[in-house]
Write a protein that holds these residues in place. Structure first.
Motif, mmCIF file in Angstrom:
data_model
loop_
_atom_site.group_PDB
_atom_site.id
_atom_site.type_symbol
_atom_site.label_atom_id
_atom_site.label_comp_id
_atom_site.label_asym_id
_atom_site.label_seq_id
_atom_site.Cartn_x
_atom_site.Cartn_y
_atom_site.Cartn_z
ATOM 1 N N UNK A 139 -1.882 -9.386 5.618
ATOM 2 C CA UNK A 139 -3.031 -9.932 5.913
ATOM 3 C C UNK A 139 -3.735 -10.689 4.615
ATOM 4 N N UNK A 140 -4.641 -11.585 4.734
ATOM 5 C CA UNK A 140 -5.298 -12.469 3.810
ATOM 6 C C UNK A 140 -6.360 -11.576 2.999
ATOM 7 N N UNK A 141 -6.732 -12.247 1.695
ATOM 8 C CA UNK A 141 -7.852 -11.268 1.398
ATOM 9 C C UNK A 141 -8.864 -11.287 1.931
ATOM 10 N N UNK A 142 -9.950 -10.110 2.170
ATOM 11 C CA UNK A 142 -10.953 -10.093 3.086
ATOM 12 C C UNK A 142 -10.425 -9.592 4.706
ATOM 13 N N UNK A 143 -9.384 -9.598 4.791
ATOM 14 C CA UNK A 143 -8.814 -9.175 6.169
ATOM 15 C C UNK A 143 -9.263 -7.743 6.536
ATOM 16 N N UNK A 144 -9.356 -6.811 5.291
ATOM 17 C CA UNK A 144 -9.582 -5.480 5.793
ATOM 18 C C UNK A 144 -8.269 -4.744 5.501
ATOM 19 N N UNK A 145 -7.079 -5.066 4.912
ATOM 20 C CA UNK A 145 -5.983 -4.306 5.122
ATOM 21 C C UNK A 145 -6.004 -3.441 3.951
ATOM 22 N N UNK A 146 -6.740 -3.458 2.800
ATOM 23 C CA UNK A 146 -6.760 -2.552 1.754
ATOM 24 C C UNK A 146 -7.604 -1.391 2.157
ATOM 25 N N UNK A 147 -8.602 -1.883 2.857
ATOM 26 C CA UNK A 147 -9.704 -0.709 3.514
ATOM 27 C C UNK A 147 -9.016 0.078 4.519
ATOM 28 N N UNK A 148 -8.475 -0.476 5.417
ATOM 29 C CA UNK A 148 -7.645 0.147 6.279
ATOM 30 C C UNK A 148 -6.676 1.262 6.072
ATOM 31 N N UNK A 149 -5.731 0.550 4.945
ATOM 32 C CA UNK A 149 -4.650 1.447 4.355
ATOM 33 C C UNK A 149 -5.371 2.549 3.750
ATOM 34 N N UNK A 150 -6.561 2.224 2.922
ATOM 35 C CA UNK A 150 -6.946 3.481 2.117
ATOM 36 C C UNK A 150 -7.492 4.453 3.415
ATOM 37 N N UNK A 151 -8.028 4.020 4.122
ATOM 38 C CA UNK A 151 -8.532 4.983 5.187
ATOM 39 C C UNK A 151 -7.534 5.891 6.137
ATOM 40 N N UNK A 152 -6.359 5.244 6.277
ATOM 41 C CA UNK A 152 -5.063 5.656 6.614
ATOM 42 C C UNK A 152 -4.447 6.741 5.847
ATOM 43 N N UNK A 153 -4.759 6.630 4.454
ATOM 44 C CA UNK A 153 -4.158 7.432 3.418
ATOM 45 C C UNK A 153 -5.057 8.463 3.369
ATOM 46 N N UNK A 154 -6.348 8.294 3.256
ATOM 47 C CA UNK A 154 -7.381 9.491 3.367
ATOM 48 C C UNK A 154 -6.945 10.423 4.739
ATOM 49 N N UNK A 155 -6.529 9.882 5.433
ATOM 50 C CA UNK A 155 -6.114 10.890 6.761
ATOM 51 C C UNK A 155 -4.958 11.488 6.869
ATOM 52 N N UNK A 156 -4.159 11.268 5.675
ATOM 53 C CA UNK A 156 -2.999 11.934 5.747
ATOM 54 C C UNK A 156 -1.449 11.099 5.317
ATOM 55 N N UNK A 157 -1.744 10.098 5.650
ATOM 56 C CA UNK A 157 -0.563 9.120 5.239
ATOM 57 C C UNK A 157 -0.224 8.902 3.914
ATOM 58 N N UNK A 158 0.952 8.474 3.506
ATOM 59 C CA UNK A 158 1.310 8.181 2.000
ATOM 60 C C UNK A 158 1.092 6.736 1.743
ATOM 61 N N UNK A 159 0.595 6.422 0.649
ATOM 62 C CA UNK A 159 0.238 5.202 0.161
ATOM 63 C C UNK A 159 1.379 4.515 -0.548
#
Lengths: 273, 97
Positions: free
Chosen positions: A113-133
């Motif tokens: 995703x391009x900057x501003x698409x929310x990919x970093x935020x969504x990735x961080x939330x998935x990691x907070x829920x137990x995924x590995x970064x």
């Protein structure tokens, strides 16, 4: 050169943070997940930020390589430079995509995703829920195996992203800056660790969307998105096309338009299960 | 009969790598260092132009080809040929020659 920090690696680009750097300790913390043991590999470059009264300048082994007029942007300058050098360093050996990657029980989710698409935020939330970064911003794809190589660099999370992540990370105490160390959000993969994508999620943050709208992507959509979000597609040419086509053929693809981060996380997790 | 019908088409010598996927096709044009996006009909038409073909001949091939996703009628073939010619991927000569 005195090495004031451990050696870090981002896509094989090795660097240390020089002693006396502006915000040096913070940078060292942010890049902690990229730390590697010293070995006989390529010598590390020592990067150092200087506030010289006319802004901030960045030196690599004492040679000025970049400058900003506003010293408050020094850390962003550092992150930009490391990212650029990492991509250039990786280009001869890997296709580099503008994407985040999370790993769920050994299965990688690729979020281009391009900057501003929310990919970093969504990735961080998935990691907070137990995924590995595995990475944010720049992911290297091995052209011979199609594997993604972990690059657990700091995440770029602006104030809005940090607000959205607050329910996921209630104990987090982040500085008032955009560069967030991977350890702030959860577990990380080791630098350079390979993983295989099973799903491609194209995030689109849209505050007007209630919850999350999820739509399947065709193979063509997935390959197009990956090609569009490649830093060095032209360098690899036909091989890059075969690579993104291979990922598209083997992964399920989804477009996730979301205004609510919790709903987006639930949508991704549901499709993984 | 359209102007396109009076022509034969053939792939140019440009190095183009085409990958057909579910939903469309991508083509890497190494000479132009550009990535092109087609529908599957255009990818089929390009593939059919390995030798000089008229639109009518391509249409006959398309009707016999069950894997083409798009509805490939004569208008669609003409549109695809125009697109490919604009991109420099096919060349033309008079059909009678």
């Amino acid at each position: 050169v005195t090495h004031a920090s451990p050696t870090y690696t981002c896509l094989g680009y090795r660097f240390t943070v020089g002693s006396g750097s502006v915000a040096g300790a913070r940078l060292a913390r942010a890049y902690a997940a990229c730390e590697v043991a010293e070995d006989d590999g390529e010598p590390a470059v020592t990067l150092q930020l200087h506030d010289d009264g006319a802004g901030a300048c960045l030196t690599a082994d004492d040679t000025e390589v970049a400058r900003v007029a506003d010293a408050a942007e020094a850390v962003d300058l550092f992150a930009w430079y490391v990212n650029r050098e990492s991509v250039l360093h990786a280009t001869p050996s890997a296709l580099v995509l503008h994407a985040a990657v999370t790993v769920h029980d050994g299965r990688a989710v690729l979020l281009p995703g391009a900057s501003g698409s929310g990919k970093s935020t969504l990735a961080a939330a998935l990691v907070a829920r137990g995924a590995s970064y595995a990475t944010d911003e720049a992911v290297a794809v091995d052209p011979t195996t199609g594997e993604l190589l972990a690059n657990p660099k700091p995440l770029g999370l602006d104030a809005g992203a940090r607000r959205a992540l607050a329910p996921f990370l209630p104990a987090a105490s982040w500085d008032d800056v955009a560069l967030v160390g991977a350890d702030c959000v959860g577990a990380s993969c080791a630098p350079g660790a390979p993983c295989r994508a099973v799903m491609v999620v194209q995030p689109e943050f849209d505050a007007t969307v209630e919850g999350a709208d999820v739509a399947p992507l065709t193979e063509f959509d997935v390959a197009s998105a990956l090609a569009d979000q490649s830093f060095n597609f032209a360098h690899w040419g036909a091989a890059a096309l075969d690579l993104v086509a291979g990922v598209a053929r083997t992964c399920r693809g989804w477009r996730v338009r979301f205004g609510d981060l919790e709903a987006a996380v639930a949508a991704v997790e549901a499709r993984l299960s | 009969m359209t102007a396109t019908d009076a022509l034969r088409f053939r792939r140019t010598t440009r190095a183009v790598h085409v990958v057909v996927l579910q939903g469309g096709a991508l083509a890497w044009d190494a000479d132009a260092r550009a990535l092109h996006r087609f529908n599957t009909a255009a990818a089929f038409v390009l593939d059919a132009c390995t030798q000089w073909r008229t639109p009518a001949e391509i249409a006959t091939l398309a009707r016999a080809e069950a894997t083409v996703e798009a509805d490939v009628d004569d208008d669609e073939i003409a549109r695809c040929l125009d697109e490919l010619r604009t991109l420099g991927l096919v060349e033309t000569k008079a059909a009678a020659s």
